[in-house]
Write a protein that holds these residues in place. Structure first.
Motif, PDB file in Angstrom:
ATOM      1  N   ARG A  14       0.754  -1.226   0.008  1.00 29.86           N
ATOM      2  CA  ARG A  14      -0.004   0.056  -0.085  1.00 29.86           C
ATOM      3  C   ARG A  14       0.665   1.428   0.075  1.00 29.86           C
ATOM      4  O   ARG A  14       0.594   2.008  -0.688  1.00 29.86           O
ATOM      5  N   PRO A  15       1.914   1.347   0.814  1.00 31.68           N
ATOM      6  CA  PRO A  15       2.769   2.585   0.675  1.00 31.68           C
ATOM      7  C   PRO A  15       3.378   2.903  -0.510  1.00 31.68           C
ATOM      8  O   PRO A  15       3.741   4.117  -0.924  1.00 31.68           O
ATOM      9  N   LEU A  16       3.576   1.757  -1.440  1.00 31.14           N
ATOM     10  CA  LEU A  16       4.051   1.784  -2.569  1.00 31.14           C
ATOM     11  C   LEU A  16       3.245   2.407  -3.768  1.00 31.14           C
ATOM     12  O   LEU A  16       3.618   2.804  -4.742  1.00 31.14           O
ATOM     13  N   LEU A  17       1.899   2.191  -3.629  1.00 30.05           N
ATOM     14  CA  LEU A  17       0.860   2.366  -4.668  1.00 30.05           C
ATOM     15  C   LEU A  17       1.064   3.802  -5.223  1.00 30.05           C
ATOM     16  O   LEU A  17       1.207   4.191  -6.641  1.00 30.05           O
ATOM     17  N   PHE A 150      12.920  -1.219   1.409  1.00 22.37           N
ATOM     18  CA  PHE A 150      14.136  -1.422   1.196  1.00 22.37           C
ATOM     19  C   PHE A 150      14.422  -2.179  -0.018  1.00 22.37           C
ATOM     20  O   PHE A 150      15.296  -1.778  -0.914  1.00 22.37           O
ATOM     21  N   LEU A 151      13.406  -3.137  -0.516  1.00 16.39           N
ATOM     22  CA  LEU A 151      13.753  -3.859  -1.720  1.00 16.39           C
ATOM     23  C   LEU A 151      13.424  -2.936  -2.948  1.00 16.39           C
ATOM     24  O   LEU A 151      13.861  -2.949  -3.974  1.00 16.39           O
ATOM     25  N   GLN A 152      12.247  -2.186  -2.787  1.00 18.85           N
ATOM     26  CA  GLN A 152      12.078  -1.087  -3.927  1.00 18.85           C
ATOM     27  C   GLN A 152      13.157  -0.108  -4.327  1.00 18.85           C
ATOM     28  O   GLN A 152      13.576   0.101  -5.258  1.00 18.85           O
ATOM     29  N   VAL A 153      13.975   0.269  -3.115  1.00 11.04           N
ATOM     30  CA  VAL A 153      14.692   1.199  -3.355  1.00 11.04           C
ATOM     31  C   VAL A 153      16.086   0.424  -3.999  1.00 11.04           C
ATOM     32  O   VAL A 153      16.744   0.853  -4.730  1.00 11.04           O
ATOM     33  N   GLN A 154      16.233  -0.869  -3.550  1.00  7.22           N
ATOM     34  CA  GLN A 154      17.467  -1.442  -3.871  1.00  7.22           C
ATOM     35  C   GLN A 154      17.418  -2.270  -5.431  1.00  7.22           C
ATOM     36  O   GLN A 154      18.414  -2.385  -6.135  1.00  7.22           O
ATOM     37  N   TYR A 155      16.076  -2.653  -5.523  1.00  9.03           N
ATOM     38  CA  TYR A 155      15.878  -3.834  -6.577  1.00  9.03           C
ATOM     39  C   TYR A 155      14.907  -3.195  -7.555  1.00  9.03           C
ATOM     40  O   TYR A 155      14.492  -4.100  -8.678  1.00  9.03           O
ATOM     41  N   GLY A 156      14.302  -2.152  -7.034  1.00  5.82           N
ATOM     42  CA  GLY A 156      13.106  -1.802  -8.079  1.00  5.82           C
ATOM     43  C   GLY A 156      11.373  -2.123  -7.619  1.00  5.82           C
ATOM     44  O   GLY A 156      11.527  -2.807  -6.585  1.00  5.82           O
ATOM     45  N   LYS A 299       8.299  14.775  -0.180  1.00  7.99           N
ATOM     46  CA  LYS A 299       8.906  15.938  -0.723  1.00  7.99           C
ATOM     47  C   LYS A 299       9.144  16.982   0.290  1.00  7.99           C
ATOM     48  O   LYS A 299      10.098  18.003  -0.166  1.00  7.99           O
ATOM     49  N   LEU A 300       8.525  17.061   1.233  1.00  6.35           N
ATOM     50  CA  LEU A 300       8.801  18.246   2.090  1.00  6.35           C
ATOM     51  C   LEU A 300       9.445  17.990   3.510  1.00  6.35           C
ATOM     52  O   LEU A 300       9.557  18.676   4.282  1.00  6.35           O
ATOM     53  N   THR A 301       9.894  16.698   3.677  1.00 10.08           N
ATOM     54  CA  THR A 301      10.658  16.171   4.866  1.00 10.08           C
ATOM     55  C   THR A 301      12.129  15.860   4.757  1.00 10.08           C
ATOM     56  O   THR A 301      12.400  15.101   3.653  1.00 10.08           O
ATOM     57  N   ASN A 302      12.828  16.338   5.874  1.00  7.21           N
ATOM     58  CA  ASN A 302      14.290  16.008   5.872  1.00  7.21           C
ATOM     59  C   ASN A 302      14.365  14.430   6.067  1.00  7.21           C
ATOM     60  O   ASN A 302      14.323  14.267   7.167  1.00  7.21           O
ATOM     61  N   LYS A 303      14.918  13.604   5.250  1.00  9.27           N
ATOM     62  CA  LYS A 303      14.921  12.264   5.576  1.00  9.27           C
ATOM     63  C   LYS A 303      16.211  11.628   5.762  1.00  9.27           C
ATOM     64  O   LYS A 303      16.417  10.384   5.880  1.00  9.27           O
ATOM     65  N   ASN A 304      17.159  12.637   5.843  1.00 11.81           N
ATOM     66  CA  ASN A 304      18.631  12.121   6.169  1.00 11.81           C
ATOM     67  C   ASN A 304      18.546  11.761   7.627  1.00 11.81           C
ATOM     68  O   ASN A 304      18.466  12.775   8.567  1.00 11.81           O
ATOM     69  N   ILE A 305      19.204  10.707   8.170  1.00 12.66           N
ATOM     70  CA  ILE A 305      19.653  10.125   9.448  1.00 12.66           C
ATOM     71  C   ILE A 305      20.777   9.635   9.317  1.00 12.66           C
ATOM     72  O   ILE A 305      21.105   8.623   8.925  1.00 12.66           O
ATOM     73  N   PHE A 306      21.753  10.198   9.905  1.00 14.71           N
ATOM     74  CA  PHE A 306      22.980  10.168  10.173  1.00 14.71           C
ATOM     75  C   PHE A 306      23.823   9.659   8.733  1.00 14.71           C
ATOM     76  O   PHE A 306      24.371   8.621   8.483  1.00 14.71           O
ATOM     77  N   GLU A 309      19.694   8.327   3.813  1.00 16.13           N
ATOM     78  CA  GLU A 309      18.330   8.812   3.447  1.00 16.13           C
ATOM     79  C   GLU A 309      17.196   7.585   3.621  1.00 16.13           C
ATOM     80  O   GLU A 309      17.366   6.612   2.789  1.00 16.13           O
ATOM     81  N   VAL A 310      16.483   7.852   4.373  1.00 13.76           N
ATOM     82  CA  VAL A 310      15.517   6.849   5.029  1.00 13.76           C
ATOM     83  C   VAL A 310      14.390   6.765   3.672  1.00 13.76           C
ATOM     84  O   VAL A 310      13.966   7.807   3.127  1.00 13.76           O
ATOM     85  N   PRO A 311      14.002   5.606   3.225  1.00 18.82           N
ATOM     86  CA  PRO A 311      12.758   5.350   2.154  1.00 18.82           C
ATOM     87  C   PRO A 311      11.622   6.002   2.714  1.00 18.82           C
ATOM     88  O   PRO A 311      11.098   5.832   4.011  1.00 18.82           O
ATOM     89  N   THR A 312      11.101   6.669   1.958  1.00 18.00           N
ATOM     90  CA  THR A 312      10.090   7.236   2.232  1.00 18.00           C
ATOM     91  C   THR A 312       8.952   6.317   2.728  1.00 18.00           C
ATOM     92  O   THR A 312       7.998   6.628   3.776  1.00 18.00           O
ATOM     93  N   THR A 313       8.717   5.114   2.307  1.00 14.98           N
ATOM     94  CA  THR A 313       7.804   4.186   2.837  1.00 14.98           C
ATOM     95  C   THR A 313       8.093   3.873   4.466  1.00 14.98           C
ATOM     96  O   THR A 313       7.026   3.313   5.055  1.00 14.98           O
ATOM     97  N   TRP A 314       9.035   3.984   4.944  1.00 15.85           N
ATOM     98  CA  TRP A 314       9.580   3.483   6.172  1.00 15.85           C
ATOM     99  C   TRP A 314       8.527   4.148   7.303  1.00 15.85           C
ATOM    100  O   TRP A 314       8.674   3.862   8.344  1.00 15.85           O
ATOM    101  N   PHE A 315       8.275   5.468   6.784  1.00 16.50           N
ATOM    102  CA  PHE A 315       7.416   6.594   7.846  1.00 16.50           C
ATOM    103  C   PHE A 315       6.112   5.732   8.094  1.00 16.50           C
ATOM    104  O   PHE A 315       5.306   5.931   9.059  1.00 16.50           O
TER     105      PHE A 315
END
Length: 494
Positions: A14-17, A150-156, A299-306, A309-315
């Motif tokens: 669902r977060p990917l849709l 994670f899988l979406q960012v790494q493998y599509g 688009k509006l959130t700073n997702k950089n942690i240490f 860049e955290v994938p959007t879906t992790w939220f």
């Protein structure tokens, strides 16, 4: 565990849709506008819960709860397989969504009803039992976005979608080899008053009704694949709220007048309508986490942690994580208050849920105003953010907002499931649970329409949108408190 892995499959995709459908073709997406993507996601979510009505009817009249969960699991698994195969043929993506809708319609209500059969109607542990069940749902909801993101960012995209099918396969295996034997043993030793392995009543016409529905589904799919039908997502989403409400109203009238209910059961159905309306309002704002919140995080959130860049879906895992942490605490509070003689009525819990949700949207309104302020006003902020040079909002705003939304959900949703399992007449218990999920259907469609307006180019209206949600929630909560005594007099169950 069955529900956990079924929810893993659902919350995984669902977060990917919205992100997948609104991504450009160059980035592997479908290239839809954000409005279209949000509308389709809303239609999917709305249809998912609307399907619980016919699914519940099939369970009560034809399959029974046990077989409905089993067959629903198989259909959902086929839906995930179709989405994974859409890499080779794009229409398979939408066929997969349709199969998930049908399968969930069979699965969703029956899983909850089966939990309700484990408790007597006056058992004070019922609310807490459903809260524990709710923890299982959200454990799956917590793990899924982390894995699929994670899988979406790494493998599509398609591997991210495909992993949900593995979760559904696990759910199916657990149900067949663990849940079904356990229920049989429990029934033999303790006794379950409600039927769990056969229909509540035999309907000789049910088979042909189901046959016609399946045939109509395949004809509809054929017409879409051949291009003879080209549905407009935005138009369909706008009309779907009316369709859902009219369908629910007509079904309620059918249950009230034509199902041989006694006077107390009819009173309980009236109480149900009150909870239905409050629930619809709650879910119309809560389900924006997949549209409005997703856009805000992307688009509006700073997702950089240490430096990562955290994938959007992790939220999307934040809500489920908070539920896992706080569900046992809230459940314990309900039991403690009941033992001390200060038990809150279900209606009061509902009102508290609406108030907590309002606090969550106040946080998002503040976050938007702060974002505009630090970037020098609306015009400057939109210009800087579009160019990638703007100061983005802190991720802690979303975390805090999810905290309040979670408290609201814990006050409203598991309690709602418990109430429905308690007041539903035995002959139509799955159907009443199905009507309850229709309130979530209304909320999903509304959230899809609202979420399409949320983007980095519309900052001027974003905080106003959040404040509108706040006022709507608070007004409904106030109405519940004002009419609390009148509602309680209608039902002796409260």
């Amino acid at each position: 565990m069955t529900e956990l892995w079924e929810r893993f499959s659902f919350y995984g995709i669902r977060p990917l849709l919205v992100l997948f459908m609104s991504a450009t073709l160059l980035n592997g997406g479908l290239g839809f506008s954000k409005e279209e993507a949000a509308a389709i996601a809303g239609i999917f979510g709305g249809s998912l819960y609307l399907a619980t009505l016919p699914g519940a009817w099939v369970a009560d009249n034809f399959l029974g709860q046990n077989k409905s969960v089993l067959i629903g699991s198989i259909i959902i698994a086929l839906g995930h397989l179709s989405i994974a195969l859409s890499y080779y043929y794009t229409p398979m993506f939408f066929i997969g969504l349709a199969l998930i809708v049908i399968g969930t319609g069979l699965f969703k209500t029956c899983a909850s009803v089966m939990v309700g059969t484990l408790y007597k109607k006056d058992d004070p542990r019922r609310d807490s039992g459903f809260t524990i069940f709710y923890m299982g749902i959200n454990l799956g909801g917590f793990i899924a976005p982390l894995v699929t993101g994670f899988l979406q960012v790494q493998y599509g995209w398609h591997l991210g979608f495909g992993i949900g099918g593995l979760g559904m396969l696990l759910a199916l295996l657990i149900f067949v080899f663990k849940t079904m034997p356990d229920f049989k043993e429990f029934d033999e030793k303790v006794g379950i008053s409600e039927a769990w392995n056969k229909p509540s009543k035999e309907n000789k016409k049910a088979f042909w009704i189901v046959f016609v529905f399946v045939l109509a589904f395949f004809v509809f799919v054929f017409l879409i694949l051949t291009g003879l039908i080209k549905p407009n997502a935005l138009s369909l989403a706008k009309n779907m709220v009316s369709i859902v409400l009219w369908s629910a109203g007509a079904y309620f009238i059918y249950l009230f007048f034509f199902c041989s209910l006694n006077s107390q059961e009819k009173k309980n159905l009236i109480i149900f309508i009150v909870f239905f309306c409050a629930s619809s309002v709650f879910w119309s704002v809560f389900e924006q986490q997949y549209t409005t919140y997703n856009f805000f995080a992307d688009k509006l959130t700073n997702k950089n942690i240490f430096g990562y860049e955290v994938p959007t879906t992790w939220f999307q895992s934040i809500n489920s994580l908070f539920i896992i942490i706080f569900a046992p605490i809230v459940g314990a509070i309900w039991v403690f208050l009941a033992r001390k003689g200060f038990e809150l009525s279900s209606l009061s819990k509902f009102a508290l849920g609406l108030i907590f949700a309002a606090l969550g949207f106040i946080v998002m309104a503040f976050a938007t105003e702060q974002l505009i302020s630090v970037n020098g006003g609306i015009s400057k902020a939109q210009e800087l953010i579009a160019s990638g040079q703007g100061i983005l909002a802190s991720a802690w705003w979303i975390v805090l907002s999810f905290f309040f939304l979670t408290l609201g959900e814990l006050c409203l949703s598991p309690v709602g499931l418990s109430i429905m399992s308690k007041i539903a007449p035995k002959l139509i218990q799955s159907q009443v649970m199905g009507l309850w999920f229709v309130s979530i259907s209304v909320g999903n469609v509304m959230a899809g329409l609202i979420g399409g307006k949320a983007n980095e180019e519309n900052l001027a209206d974003l905080s106003g949108l959040f404040y509108e949600c706040v006022w709507i929630l608070l007004i409904v909560a106030a109405v519940l408190f004002i009419f609390k005594k009148i509602i309680q007099k209608i039902s002796s169950k409260e």
